[in-house]
Design a protein around this motif. Structure first.
Motif, PDB file in Angstrom:
ATOM      1  N   ARG A  38       2.520  65.728   3.138  1.00 52.42           N
ATOM      2  CA  ARG A  38       2.549  64.651   4.118  1.00 52.42           C
ATOM      3  C   ARG A  38       1.331  65.018   5.246  1.00 52.42           C
ATOM      4  N   PHE A 404       8.836  58.846   9.813  1.00 51.74           N
ATOM      5  CA  PHE A 404       7.655  59.076   9.174  1.00 51.74           C
ATOM      6  C   PHE A 404       7.030  60.452   9.090  1.00 51.74           C
ATOM      7  N   LYS A 425       0.210  55.662  11.373  1.00 52.44           N
ATOM      8  CA  LYS A 425       1.433  55.730  11.382  1.00 52.44           C
ATOM      9  C   LYS A 425       1.811  55.087  12.736  1.00 52.44           C
ATOM     10  N   SER A 452       5.528  58.554   3.059  1.00 52.85           N
ATOM     11  CA  SER A 452       5.772  57.388   3.890  1.00 52.85           C
ATOM     12  C   SER A 452       5.321  56.101   3.082  1.00 52.85           C
ATOM     13  N   GLN A 455       8.269  54.925   1.472  1.00 51.67           N
ATOM     14  CA  GLN A 455       9.369  54.509   2.571  1.00 51.67           C
ATOM     15  C   GLN A 455       8.928  53.132   2.937  1.00 51.67           C
TER      16      GLN A 455
END
Length: 499
Positions: A38, A404, A425, A452, A455
């Motif tokens: 991430r 996030f 983001k 993300s 998502q």
């Protein structure tokens, strides 16, 4: 074959944030290794540590020389061939032409000044130059930032034929096309696996499912043991009190019975503590994948926007010529085309940026638009001030960013220090907090991590917003786009433009 040996690697930023804590690894220099994690987990930091650019604890033994991409060109006014020669000594012309052909670079491109190359052309040329050096181990940090969909396929095929590199990328298709090992920087540890991204993701999902099932089982077991221990302890105390009841009693027998019950309670408590310890070992790497939310509005007519024979130009150059299309409610129109085909220009026009154009543009004044630009480098200041400037609900904005993967400490960090993905983001989170009839997103996934991305995919599929977007992640587009508009055949080159 040679091994990069990493032993007890520890590193923390000046602010005190620990990135790596006693990490030990062995990496084969013949691997095609994908480095994932991430945003903010330390992927670029890891590459810089391998290069020896940061002070750290532990040891890193690198038996081969290393090169880093993006590579800085000190004199971009030279020809592209001369730039390659400055990187790769004793360059043989036929070898450069072979690499250029593999990367779909023309001989004309090689003769041009490096400064005139597009971002995609420069990326391809520099990758070729670094691989032409021979035995160096390449550290390739997000090469797709300037590559369109076709160029990503070309670079993926090119890398598949190479070996000896670490590739940082959030493009799942690219990773699947060229890597044979995955190094994942997780929430609690670093994990090395053989395979590509899809095999790693499958293994990760299986492990998460096992740990979730074990966690649920242990929760029930702990609750049951706590009740059992309480009952045994209560029985022991009640029995002990019976020694002092009315009339003659066998106090020795009663005391022995109470002691056995208390021992049973202690045994149950020991089993409960062991279950708690086992539970504490689970779910350390489970990502915060809570579903996102957005606030799409329904417009009073089905037609949201329309371009009819629209042309846009800058100076004497036509960027878009005779573009016609309609955006209907519920549609997600993806713009495709090579770099320079005018995708971002068209999005800016739809987002009501003041651009000179010809033709007819239908864009109702009452249509509410939420726009995410391609470039996020302008972001400065903290997230609270950004939310206030955009008139966002701060608590909602924070909640979206938390989902996030943002940590609490990042809310007080200057956005200028954010990574590319973190900045993107912030813009996406702002858009998700805005009520809109039409969402216009320009490369929303640029630098954004894969968790993300998934998502966002699920969010769009759930809420079905009306959108016009540009994105080069093919897996993403295959899932969310309802229509494709290809601009490659629409650009007629440099001609006088009279708005």
């Amino acid at each position: 074959m040679a091994l990069i040996n990493i032993s007890n690697l520890s590193f923390a930023h000046d602010g005190g944030q620990t990135i790596f804590d006693r990490v030990s690894l062995q990496l084969d220099t013949s691997w095609k290794l994908g480095l994932i994690g991430r945003n903010g987990r330390g992927k670029t930091t890891f590459l810089k540590l391998l290069l020896g650019e940061y002070a750290f604890g532990g040891s890193i033994q690198t038996p081969v020389a290393m090169d880093y991409f993006p590579f800085t060109v000190t004199d971009p006014d030279r020809s592209s061939v001369d730039v390659v020669k400055s990187i790769c000594a004793d360059l043989e012309k036929w070898r450069l032409e072979r690499e250029a052909d593999l990367l779909e670079l023309s001989l004309e491109t090689l003769a041009r000044p490096f400064s005139t190359l597009s971002g995609g052309e420069a990326t391809k040329l520099l990758l070729a130059a670094l691989f032409l050096r021979g035995d160096n181990f390449l550290l390739i940090d997000e090469p797709t930032n300037h590559l369109d969909a076709r160029a990503r396929q070309v670079v993926g095929k090119y890398l598949r034929a190479k070996k000896g590199f670490i590739l940082v990328s959030h493009d799942r298709s690219l990773l699947d096309s060229c890597i044979d090992h995955v190094l994942s920087i997780n929430r609690a540890d670093i994990e090395l696996q053989r395979g590509n991204f899809s095999s790693w993701q499958m293994n990760r999902e299986r492990q998460n499912q096992r740990e979730l099932a074990d966690n649920d089982k242990l929760k029930k077991e702990i609750a049951s043991l706590e009740q059992s221990a309480k009952r045994s302890a209560d029985w022991s105390r009640a029995t002990e009190k019976g020694k002092y009841g009315n009339g003659p009693v066998d106090r020795g027998f009663i005391g022995h019975k109470a002691a056995k019950m208390m021992q049973r309670a202690k045994s149950v408590e020991t089993r409960r503590n062991k279950a708690v310890e086992e539970k504490a070992l689970l779910l350390h790497n489970l990502e915060n994948e809570a579903p996102l939310s957005m606030r799409p509005l329904k417009f009073h007519t089905r037609r949201l926007a329309e371009c009819s024979h629209v042309s846009v130009g800058y100076g004497d150059t036509v960027v878009l010529r005779e573009i016609s299309f309609t955006v209907l409610s519920g549609e997600r129109l993806a713009l495709q085309g090579k770099n320079g085909s005018g995708k971002s220009t068209l999005l800016k026009l739809l987002a009501r940026n003041p651009l000179p154009f010809q033709g007819n543009l239908y864009l109702p004044q009452t249509l509410r638009i939420s726009y995410v630009p391609q470039d996020a480098s302008f972001l400065r200041g903290n997230l609270k001030d950004f939310a206030n400037t955009r008139n966002l609900d701060e608590s909602l904005f924070r909640a979206v960013l938390h989902r996030f993967g943002f940590e609490r400490k990042q809310f007080d960090t200057d956005m200028a220090d954010f990574s590319t993905g973190q900045k993107k983001k912030a813009l996406l989170a702002a858009s998700l907090c805005e009520e809109a009839h039409l969402y216009i997103w320009d490369e929303p996934l640029n630098g954004v991590d894969m968790v993300s991305r998934i998502q966002i995919e699920n969010l769009i599929l759930e809420h079905q917003p009306s959108m016009v977007l540009v994105e080069h992640d093919q897996m993403f587009l295959e899932r969310v786009a309802t229509n494709i508009l290809n601009l490659d055949e629409r650009v007629d080159g440099a001609r006088p433009f009279c708005p």
